[in-house]
Design an enzyme around this catalytic site. Structure first.
Site, PDB file in Angstrom:
ATOM      1  N   TYR A  85      41.144  27.969  39.160  1.00 54.55           N
ATOM      2  CA  TYR A  85      41.581  27.986  40.403  1.00 54.55           C
ATOM      3  C   TYR A  85      41.997  26.664  40.764  1.00 54.55           C
ATOM      4  O   TYR A  85      41.207  25.749  40.934  1.00 54.55           O
ATOM      5  CB  TYR A  85      40.562  28.624  41.574  1.00 54.55           C
ATOM      6  CG  TYR A  85      40.339  29.982  40.873  1.00 54.55           C
ATOM      7  CD1 TYR A  85      41.176  30.912  40.217  1.00 54.55           C
ATOM      8  CD2 TYR A  85      39.344  30.924  41.866  1.00 54.55           C
ATOM      9  CE1 TYR A  85      40.787  32.230  40.002  1.00 54.55           C
ATOM     10  CE2 TYR A  85      38.953  31.960  41.249  1.00 54.55           C
ATOM     11  CZ  TYR A  85      39.665  32.839  40.688  1.00 54.55           C
ATOM     12  OH  TYR A  85      39.558  34.257  40.334  1.00 54.55           O
ATOM     13  N   PRO A 135      40.958  44.004  46.831  1.00 50.80           N
ATOM     14  CA  PRO A 135      40.858  45.146  47.751  1.00 50.80           C
ATOM     15  C   PRO A 135      42.043  45.509  48.548  1.00 50.80           C
ATOM     16  O   PRO A 135      42.357  46.506  48.604  1.00 50.80           O
ATOM     17  CB  PRO A 135      39.497  44.818  48.478  1.00 50.80           C
ATOM     18  CG  PRO A 135      39.301  43.422  48.726  1.00 50.80           C
ATOM     19  CD  PRO A 135      39.866  42.697  47.389  1.00 50.80           C
ATOM     20  N   LEU A 136      42.774  44.400  48.875  1.00 54.88           N
ATOM     21  CA  LEU A 136      43.803  44.758  49.719  1.00 54.88           C
ATOM     22  C   LEU A 136      45.244  44.484  48.815  1.00 54.88           C
ATOM     23  O   LEU A 136      46.393  44.469  49.378  1.00 54.88           O
ATOM     24  CB  LEU A 136      43.983  43.666  50.794  1.00 54.88           C
ATOM     25  CG  LEU A 136      42.627  43.795  51.952  1.00 54.88           C
ATOM     26  CD1 LEU A 136      42.758  42.649  52.939  1.00 54.88           C
ATOM     27  CD2 LEU A 136      42.570  45.104  52.645  1.00 54.88           C
ATOM     28  N   GLY A 158      39.392  37.803  49.838  1.00 60.56           N
ATOM     29  CA  GLY A 158      39.837  36.492  50.052  1.00 60.56           C
ATOM     30  C   GLY A 158      40.225  36.188  51.630  1.00 60.56           C
ATOM     31  O   GLY A 158      40.491  37.250  52.332  1.00 60.56           O
TER      32      GLY A 158
END
Length: 328
Positions: A54, A209-210, A285
């Site tokens: 990251y 999740p989105l 996030g």
């Protein structure tokens, strides 16, 4: 906030957690990170996820410095990182013993921590024997650099092979898998991994999740908000793959269900993931404190997901994978 055991282990993680992917190092620095992490803690979040790749290691540095400056007691939080992509050299990536050991030490240095609670193999490495990887991850645990190890985006067969090696050698197997899971991506969690939950007690810390923001409803055909993830240069390709007519039509169909429950679509989508009993924690996030406040309210939406509501959602997304008969 509710806390769930991470798979069959004794480690307890918050039902919703925070991940540093995209945001730390790309969009946020230490000052903003401190505010976000503290907001998460105020909501009861105890699990924070990272990876060596990251922002090329910068995300770990930011998280470590933020936690240090916030003065948190290390034992109060669960921190994870992931090893696979550590650099450009031939031995700076993959799951060889060399990279697992060197990569873990480098991650701990960036995080300024003596250990992480969970260390993931960020992807499977077909060029390294699984036995070498299992032995190396146990070496990390034996040295106290991590308490548990897991996998991310491995196949059920690869996880099964890792467990077979661990059992044959009387070693510790992976206790957790980190797959993508949302209303649009369900096959692994709901079909492929089914035998793993009972056979090995695998827990899940799911990401996206989105669906990278698609399930918030903020993206419309041809419209990308300037402060969104898909507006970033690195994510333009992902945007073109994600924002297709079929997907946007499903998102539009979910909105009336959320409206009927009196909740934002994003909370409905997160709650839907968390409602799966095999999911230990849903990694969210966020780049703004307001997003965290909103995401955390998803906890209150879970009880609203009655069988009737779940059927309505299914009728819209029609994404439920077919279960192999042998796993029923």
């Amino acid at each position: 906030m509710q806390y769930r055991n991470l798979g069959r282990s004794g480690l307890k993680v918050s039902q919703l957690s925070y991940g540093a992917w995209v945001s730390f190092g790309n969009q946020l620095d230490v000052k903003e990170a401190k505010a976000l992490l503290q907001t998460c803690r105020d909501h009861g979040v105890n699990f924070f996820d990272n990876a060596e790749v990251y922002a090329n290691g910068r995300a770990e540095e930011i998280m470590g410095q933020a936690i240090r400056e916030l003065g948190w007691k290390r034992s109060d939080v669960v921190v994870s990182t992931k090893i696979f992509w550590g650099g450009q050299g031939p031995n700076d990536k993959g799951l060889s013993r060399k990279h697992i050991v060197e990569g873990t030490k480098a991650s701990l240095k960036r995080l300024d921590m003596d250990y992480v609670d969970v260390l993931y193999c960020h992807r499977p490495d077909i060029s390294t024997p699984i036995e070498e990887t299992v032995r190396a991850m146990n070496h990390v645990i034996d040295n106290g650099w991590a308490f548990y190890w897991g996998t991310s985006e491995w196949s059920a067969q690869q996880i099964t092979e890792a467990w077979a090696v661990a059992q044959r050698l009387d070693l510790v197997g992976p206790i957790v898998e980190q797959p993508e899971y949302n209303l649009l991506a369900r096959h692994k969690v709901e079909s492929e991994y089914l035998p793993l939950y009972t056979n090995y007690g695998i827990g899940l810390t799911t990401w996206s999740p989105l669906a990278s923001g698609v399930l918030t409803g903020k993206y419309k055909k041809g419209v990308i908000p300037p402060d969104s993830r898909f507006s970033l240069e690195n994510y333009k390709n992902l945007a073109s793959r994600s924002l297709v007519d079929d997907v946007l039509k499903k998102v539009d169909g979910l909105q009336p269900i959320a409206d009927e429950l009196g909740v934002p679509l994003a909370q409905l989508a997160i709650a839907w993931c968390a409602a799966n009993p095999n999911v230990s924690s849903v990694i969210c996030g966020a780049t703004k404190e307001s997003q965290i406040h909103e995401n955390m309210k998803a906890i209150d939406v879970i009880p609203l997901l009655t069988p009737v509501v779940m059927e309505k959602i299914e009728a819209v997304v029609q994404s439920k994978p077919k279960r192999p008969d042998s796993y029923r």
